[in-house]
Design a protein around this motif. Sequence first.
Motif, mmCIF file in Angstrom:
data_model
loop_
_atom_site.group_PDB
_atom_site.id
_atom_site.type_symbol
_atom_site.label_atom_id
_atom_site.label_comp_id
_atom_site.label_asym_id
_atom_site.label_seq_id
_atom_site.Cartn_x
_atom_site.Cartn_y
_atom_site.Cartn_z
ATOM 1 N N GLN A 66 25.495 3.519 7.721
ATOM 2 C CA GLN A 66 24.749 3.445 6.469
ATOM 3 C C GLN A 66 24.437 4.837 5.917
ATOM 4 N N ASP A 67 24.447 4.933 4.589
ATOM 5 C CA ASP A 67 24.136 6.182 3.912
ATOM 6 C C ASP A 67 22.636 6.221 3.623
ATOM 7 N N TYR A 68 21.885 6.690 4.613
ATOM 8 C CA TYR A 68 20.429 6.742 4.485
ATOM 9 C C TYR A 68 19.948 7.915 5.341
ATOM 10 N N PRO A 69 18.958 8.673 4.856
ATOM 11 C CA PRO A 69 18.580 9.918 5.543
ATOM 12 C C PRO A 69 18.113 9.742 6.987
ATOM 13 N N ILE A 70 17.200 8.781 7.222
ATOM 14 C CA ILE A 70 16.611 8.653 8.562
ATOM 15 C C ILE A 70 16.563 7.179 8.941
ATOM 16 N N PHE A 71 17.332 6.802 9.932
ATOM 17 C CA PHE A 71 17.252 5.425 10.410
ATOM 18 C C PHE A 71 17.770 5.331 11.843
ATOM 19 N N GLU A 72 17.365 4.292 12.510
ATOM 20 C CA GLU A 72 17.859 3.983 13.844
ATOM 21 C C GLU A 72 18.283 2.518 13.865
ATOM 22 N N VAL A 73 19.173 2.204 14.771
ATOM 23 C CA VAL A 73 19.615 0.828 14.963
ATOM 24 C C VAL A 73 19.258 0.413 16.381
ATOM 25 N N ILE A 74 18.421 -0.613 16.498
ATOM 26 C CA ILE A 74 18.018 -1.121 17.806
ATOM 27 C C ILE A 74 18.669 -2.481 18.008
ATOM 28 N N VAL A 75 19.509 -2.580 19.018
ATOM 29 C CA VAL A 75 20.134 -3.850 19.354
ATOM 30 C C VAL A 75 19.504 -4.360 20.641
ATOM 31 N N VAL A 76 18.896 -5.533 20.554
ATOM 32 C CA VAL A 76 18.302 -6.151 21.740
ATOM 33 C C VAL A 76 19.354 -7.064 22.355
ATOM 34 N N GLN A 109 11.679 -19.564 25.154
ATOM 35 C CA GLN A 109 12.929 -19.833 24.472
ATOM 36 C C GLN A 109 12.847 -19.290 23.038
ATOM 37 N N GLY A 110 14.014 -19.040 22.467
ATOM 38 C CA GLY A 110 14.039 -18.596 21.079
ATOM 39 C C GLY A 110 14.254 -17.098 20.954
ATOM 40 N N LYS A 111 14.230 -16.646 19.726
ATOM 41 C CA LYS A 111 14.567 -15.269 19.380
ATOM 42 C C LYS A 111 13.343 -14.356 19.301
ATOM 43 N N LYS A 112 12.162 -14.940 19.247
ATOM 44 C CA LYS A 112 10.969 -14.145 18.945
ATOM 45 C C LYS A 112 10.653 -13.103 20.012
ATOM 46 N N GLU A 113 10.871 -13.450 21.267
ATOM 47 C CA GLU A 113 10.580 -12.497 22.332
ATOM 48 C C GLU A 113 11.494 -11.280 22.235
ATOM 49 N N ALA A 114 12.776 -11.525 21.965
ATOM 50 C CA ALA A 114 13.730 -10.418 21.814
ATOM 51 C C ALA A 114 13.368 -9.558 20.615
ATOM 52 N N LEU A 115 13.026 -10.192 19.516
ATOM 53 C CA LEU A 115 12.690 -9.456 18.304
ATOM 54 C C LEU A 115 11.400 -8.651 18.488
ATOM 55 N N THR A 116 10.426 -9.246 19.149
ATOM 56 C CA THR A 116 9.171 -8.544 19.421
ATOM 57 C C THR A 116 9.414 -7.292 20.259
ATOM 58 N N LYS A 117 10.284 -7.417 21.255
ATOM 59 C CA LYS A 117 10.598 -6.262 22.099
ATOM 60 C C LYS A 117 11.305 -5.172 21.294
ATOM 61 N N GLY A 118 12.201 -5.585 20.403
ATOM 62 C CA GLY A 118 12.888 -4.604 19.573
ATOM 63 C C GLY A 118 11.941 -3.877 18.636
ATOM 64 N N ILE A 119 11.039 -4.617 18.009
ATOM 65 C CA ILE A 119 10.073 -4.007 17.090
ATOM 66 C C ILE A 119 9.131 -3.067 17.838
ATOM 67 N N ALA A 120 8.782 -3.422 19.064
ATOM 68 C CA ALA A 120 7.912 -2.555 19.872
ATOM 69 C C ALA A 120 8.579 -1.206 20.143
ATOM 70 N N GLN A 121 9.907 -1.188 20.212
ATOM 71 C CA GLN A 121 10.639 0.050 20.476
ATOM 72 C C GLN A 121 10.897 0.854 19.203
ATOM 73 N N ALA A 122 10.631 0.274 18.039
ATOM 74 C CA ALA A 122 10.926 0.938 16.771
ATOM 75 C C ALA A 122 10.000 2.140 16.563
ATOM 76 N N LYS A 123 10.574 3.242 16.137
ATOM 77 C CA LYS A 123 9.761 4.456 15.946
ATOM 78 C C LYS A 123 9.487 4.764 14.477
ATOM 79 N N TYR A 124 10.044 3.967 13.566
ATOM 80 C CA TYR A 124 9.867 4.231 12.146
ATOM 81 C C TYR A 124 8.974 3.172 11.490
ATOM 82 N N PRO A 125 8.387 3.485 10.319
ATOM 83 C CA PRO A 125 7.389 2.597 9.703
ATOM 84 C C PRO A 125 7.953 1.334 9.063
#
Length: 367
Positions: A66-76, A109-125
């Motif tokens: 992606q053409d964006y100045p500051i970003f990270e991609v977190i794959v859970v 069960q479900g996706k929420k636990e994985a998504l919660t873990k990914g968001i917890a690792q996110a360093k950007y706002p």
Amino acid sequence: MDVFFIMWYSIAILQLGYWGIVFQRLVWYRPLQNHTICSFPGVSIIICARNEAANLQKNLESILLQDYPIFEVIVVNDDSSDESLDVLRTYEGQFTHLKVVHLRNKQRQGKKEALTKGIAQAKYPWILLTDADCKAASSNWIRQMYQQAETSKSAIVLGYGPYTRAKTWLNRWVQFETIYVAIQYLSFALWKIPYMGVGRNLMYRKSLFIQENGFERHQHIASGDDDLFINAVANNHNTAICLHEDSFMYSNPPNSWKALYRQKQRHYSTSTTYKFKHKILLGLLSVSHFCFYLGLCIFIITNNWTNSIVGIILLRTLLMHLVFGKYLRKVKQRSFLKYVLILDALLPIYYIIFASSLMGQQNKTWK
């Protein structure tokens, strides 16, 4: 018969209200433009992947480049048993802004636990969500989504996630329903009554997720990481939409009626827990749609027509075509308009076959 006519006219007025007033807001929508944005905040893209090796190989680069100045991609990596880990390790060696998070021994069960873990690792706002089977329409996806957030001063941006097209009636039906649902949730958002978003293309502030305790309100429901979260936290001043063609996220549609059934099962298991006002508004739309065509069938069988009935039918058809036509032009699918009338007429049958058998069921998994 007089009572029946009164009831049908009431139903018809509801339909005219939705197509002639509610959805017209989307027809004439023009995105806010702000060419003075000089700096862009960091964005954390979260993708939850379970046994998605093939899709990661096919789509992940469209996210990483992606053409964006500051970003990270977190794959859970959600307890995958295929070659997902090998694929992700290869990409990790090539892209320093890719972070892989491994989830094992899930508690729910479900996706929420994985998504919660990914968001917890996110360093950007800012959090930007998509799926492993999604491919960005352009390298400006992040930029377009954030521009709408900044220009409208919103904490949530609802994006559009179309499906890839094929020449089958299953695909046409999936396309129609996806477009129709998008017309609904985008129109209501423009009327300051946001009620859902789709996880294929959804952006919000990380602080909003933390402030609302994440998925705590609906943790007991396996699905709903996108629509139930937005239903809980969106309000009349914090939500914007993005319909720029560069912001679309394309994914593959269900490839069988059985797969579509499972998808709708997940949707209905969450929609029954929407806020009461949203259930009323959506319920009136569905019931009036069904009864409108039911009345039309009765008129055909009894050959009982009046000029006003014909006029209402023609007016609704005109308004519906206007809404679909304008929206399809916005999302670069104008050629699909020729299927709209017949698929709209078949929608009441869909309600009978799918909706009546799904209401009240709960889906336990997300993959």
